[in-house]
Design a protein around this motif. Sequence first.
Motif, PDB file in Angstrom:
ATOM      1  N   GLU A   1      -1.939 -56.856 -27.528  1.00 30.68           N
ATOM      2  CA  GLU A   1      -1.516 -55.523 -27.107  1.00 30.68           C
ATOM      3  C   GLU A   1      -2.719 -54.652 -26.747  1.00 30.68           C
ATOM      4  O   GLU A   1      -2.679 -53.889 -25.782  1.00 30.68           O
ATOM      5  CB  GLU A   1      -0.686 -54.864 -28.203  1.00 30.68           C
ATOM      6  N   GLY A   2      -3.805 -54.771 -27.506  1.00 27.09           N
ATOM      7  CA  GLY A   2      -5.024 -54.030 -27.203  1.00 27.09           C
ATOM      8  C   GLY A   2      -5.612 -54.461 -25.868  1.00 27.09           C
ATOM      9  O   GLY A   2      -6.083 -53.624 -25.083  1.00 27.09           O
ATOM     10  N   TYR A   3      -5.591 -55.755 -25.591  1.00 26.33           N
ATOM     11  CA  TYR A   3      -6.096 -56.263 -24.319  1.00 26.33           C
ATOM     12  C   TYR A   3      -5.265 -55.721 -23.153  1.00 26.33           C
ATOM     13  O   TYR A   3      -5.814 -55.302 -22.131  1.00 26.33           O
ATOM     14  CB  TYR A   3      -6.084 -57.790 -24.328  1.00 26.33           C
ATOM     15  N   LYS A   4      -3.941 -55.702 -23.326  1.00 29.10           N
ATOM     16  CA  LYS A   4      -3.067 -55.162 -22.271  1.00 29.10           C
ATOM     17  C   LYS A   4      -3.330 -53.683 -22.047  1.00 29.10           C
ATOM     18  O   LYS A   4      -3.323 -53.199 -20.913  1.00 29.10           O
ATOM     19  CB  LYS A   4      -1.598 -55.383 -22.631  1.00 29.10           C
ATOM     20  N   MET A   5      -3.588 -52.947 -23.136  1.00 29.49           N
ATOM     21  CA  MET A   5      -3.857 -51.518 -23.018  1.00 29.49           C
ATOM     22  C   MET A   5      -5.161 -51.270 -22.257  1.00 29.49           C
ATOM     23  O   MET A   5      -5.235 -50.379 -21.405  1.00 29.49           O
ATOM     24  CB  MET A   5      -3.930 -50.871 -24.399  1.00 29.49           C
ATOM     25  N   VAL A   6      -6.185 -52.062 -22.525  1.00 32.22           N
ATOM     26  CA  VAL A   6      -7.459 -51.928 -21.814  1.00 32.22           C
ATOM     27  C   VAL A   6      -7.261 -52.237 -20.335  1.00 32.22           C
ATOM     28  O   VAL A   6      -7.813 -51.538 -19.467  1.00 32.22           O
ATOM     29  CB  VAL A   6      -8.529 -52.846 -22.447  1.00 32.22           C
ATOM     30  N   GLN A   7      -6.479 -53.263 -20.022  1.00 27.64           N
ATOM     31  CA  GLN A   7      -6.202 -53.598 -18.624  1.00 27.64           C
ATOM     32  C   GLN A   7      -5.484 -52.447 -17.916  1.00 27.64           C
ATOM     33  O   GLN A   7      -5.787 -52.121 -16.770  1.00 27.64           O
ATOM     34  CB  GLN A   7      -5.367 -54.880 -18.537  1.00 27.64           C
ATOM     35  N   THR A   8      -4.528 -51.819 -18.614  1.00 26.72           N
ATOM     36  CA  THR A   8      -3.790 -50.700 -18.039  1.00 26.72           C
ATOM     37  C   THR A   8      -4.716 -49.520 -17.791  1.00 26.72           C
ATOM     38  O   THR A   8      -4.655 -48.874 -16.732  1.00 26.72           O
ATOM     39  CB  THR A   8      -2.639 -50.276 -18.980  1.00 26.72           C
ATOM     40  N   LEU A   9      -5.595 -49.223 -18.745  1.00 28.92           N
ATOM     41  CA  LEU A   9      -6.544 -48.115 -18.572  1.00 28.92           C
ATOM     42  C   LEU A   9      -7.502 -48.380 -17.417  1.00 28.92           C
ATOM     43  O   LEU A   9      -7.812 -47.474 -16.631  1.00 28.92           O
ATOM     44  CB  LEU A   9      -7.325 -47.877 -19.864  1.00 28.92           C
ATOM     45  N   ASN A  10      -7.952 -49.615 -17.277  1.00 28.12           N
ATOM     46  CA  ASN A  10      -8.829 -49.971 -16.159  1.00 28.12           C
ATOM     47  C   ASN A  10      -8.111 -49.803 -14.823  1.00 28.12           C
ATOM     48  O   ASN A  10      -8.697 -49.327 -13.847  1.00 28.12           O
ATOM     49  CB  ASN A  10      -9.350 -51.397 -16.304  1.00 28.12           C
ATOM     50  N   ALA A  11      -6.843 -50.192 -14.782  1.00 29.36           N
ATOM     51  CA  ALA A  11      -6.069 -50.039 -13.548  1.00 29.36           C
ATOM     52  C   ALA A  11      -5.881 -48.560 -13.216  1.00 29.36           C
ATOM     53  O   ALA A  11      -5.969 -48.155 -12.042  1.00 29.36           O
ATOM     54  CB  ALA A  11      -4.713 -50.726 -13.684  1.00 29.36           C
ATOM     55  N   LEU A  12      -5.619 -47.729 -14.220  1.00 26.46           N
ATOM     56  CA  LEU A  12      -5.467 -46.287 -13.987  1.00 26.46           C
ATOM     57  C   LEU A  12      -6.769 -45.661 -13.504  1.00 26.46           C
ATOM     58  O   LEU A  12      -6.758 -44.807 -12.609  1.00 26.46           O
ATOM     59  CB  LEU A  12      -4.988 -45.585 -15.258  1.00 26.46           C
ATOM     60  N   GLU A  13      -7.896 -46.070 -14.055  1.00 23.99           N
ATOM     61  CA  GLU A  13      -9.193 -45.563 -13.595  1.00 23.99           C
ATOM     62  C   GLU A  13      -9.448 -45.966 -12.149  1.00 23.99           C
ATOM     63  O   GLU A  13      -9.966 -45.175 -11.358  1.00 23.99           O
ATOM     64  CB  GLU A  13     -10.318 -46.085 -14.488  1.00 23.99           C
ATOM     65  N   LYS A  14      -9.068 -47.176 -11.806  1.00 27.94           N
ATOM     66  CA  LYS A  14      -9.255 -47.658 -10.437  1.00 27.94           C
ATOM     67  C   LYS A  14      -8.389 -46.855  -9.466  1.00 27.94           C
ATOM     68  O   LYS A  14      -8.844 -46.451  -8.400  1.00 27.94           O
ATOM     69  CB  LYS A  14      -8.912 -49.144 -10.363  1.00 27.94           C
TER      70      LYS A  14
ATOM     71  N   ASP B   1      -7.316 -43.804  -9.931  1.00 33.37           N
ATOM     72  CA  ASP B   1      -7.869 -42.449  -9.892  1.00 33.37           C
ATOM     73  C   ASP B   1      -9.081 -42.397  -8.958  1.00 33.37           C
ATOM     74  O   ASP B   1      -9.217 -41.452  -8.173  1.00 33.37           O
ATOM     75  CB  ASP B   1      -8.268 -42.007 -11.309  1.00 33.37           C
ATOM     76  N   ALA B   2      -9.928 -43.399  -9.035  1.00 31.45           N
ATOM     77  CA  ALA B   2     -11.098 -43.450  -8.165  1.00 31.45           C
ATOM     78  C   ALA B   2     -10.683 -43.602  -6.701  1.00 31.45           C
ATOM     79  O   ALA B   2     -11.266 -42.959  -5.811  1.00 31.45           O
ATOM     80  CB  ALA B   2     -12.020 -44.599  -8.559  1.00 31.45           C
ATOM     81  N   GLU B   3      -9.649 -44.408  -6.430  1.00 38.11           N
ATOM     82  CA  GLU B   3      -9.153 -44.579  -5.065  1.00 38.11           C
ATOM     83  C   GLU B   3      -8.542 -43.298  -4.545  1.00 38.11           C
ATOM     84  O   GLU B   3      -8.696 -42.948  -3.364  1.00 38.11           O
ATOM     85  CB  GLU B   3      -8.163 -45.727  -4.997  1.00 38.11           C
ATOM     86  N   ALA B   4      -7.831 -42.570  -5.394  1.00 40.98           N
ATOM     87  CA  ALA B   4      -7.215 -41.306  -4.996  1.00 40.98           C
ATOM     88  C   ALA B   4      -8.286 -40.271  -4.662  1.00 40.98           C
ATOM     89  O   ALA B   4      -8.135 -39.493  -3.704  1.00 40.98           O
ATOM     90  CB  ALA B   4      -6.303 -40.782  -6.103  1.00 40.98           C
ATOM     91  N   LYS B   5      -9.376 -40.234  -5.387  1.00 45.06           N
ATOM     92  CA  LYS B   5     -10.476 -39.299  -5.092  1.00 45.06           C
ATOM     93  C   LYS B   5     -11.140 -39.635  -3.775  1.00 45.06           C
ATOM     94  O   LYS B   5     -11.526 -38.747  -3.029  1.00 45.06           O
ATOM     95  CB  LYS B   5     -11.504 -39.332  -6.226  1.00 45.06           C
TER      96      LYS B   5
END
Length: 125
Positions: free
Chosen positions: A102-115, A117-121
């Motif tokens: 579950e922790g690994y999935k959460m890190v993957q989700t956070l990385n995807a959200l950061e990506k 966010d960076a694309e939106a900027k």
Amino acid sequence: MGQYRLERLGEQLREEISKMILTHQIKDPRVNEFISVNRVDVAGDLAYAKVYVSSFMDDNSVRRAVAGLQSAAGFIQCSIAKKLTIYKFPKLTFIADFSMKEGYKMVQTLNALEKQDAEAKVEKQ
């Protein structure tokens, strides 16, 4: 028994159980070397010890492996009790622990959200 000694005993149990799994001493076909022992919590009176087991395999495989370990608990207890010199050996209970996955999935989700966010900027510029 002191807290430090209980933690040390738990760590010894974790190492011995992991060694038994990796060297295929447990003959149950449900138990394979892809499972890992995360931690062992030993009760203060040495009556019980909870062994938390996890893996990156699918959840059903982990549950089957835990069932295999639970059925071999007597053999595991006997084998380790011969190596350790304590006045009372705890009864082992194996529990499936999915927190690592579950922790690994959460890190993957956070990385995807950061990506995203960076694309939106970049698109706004």
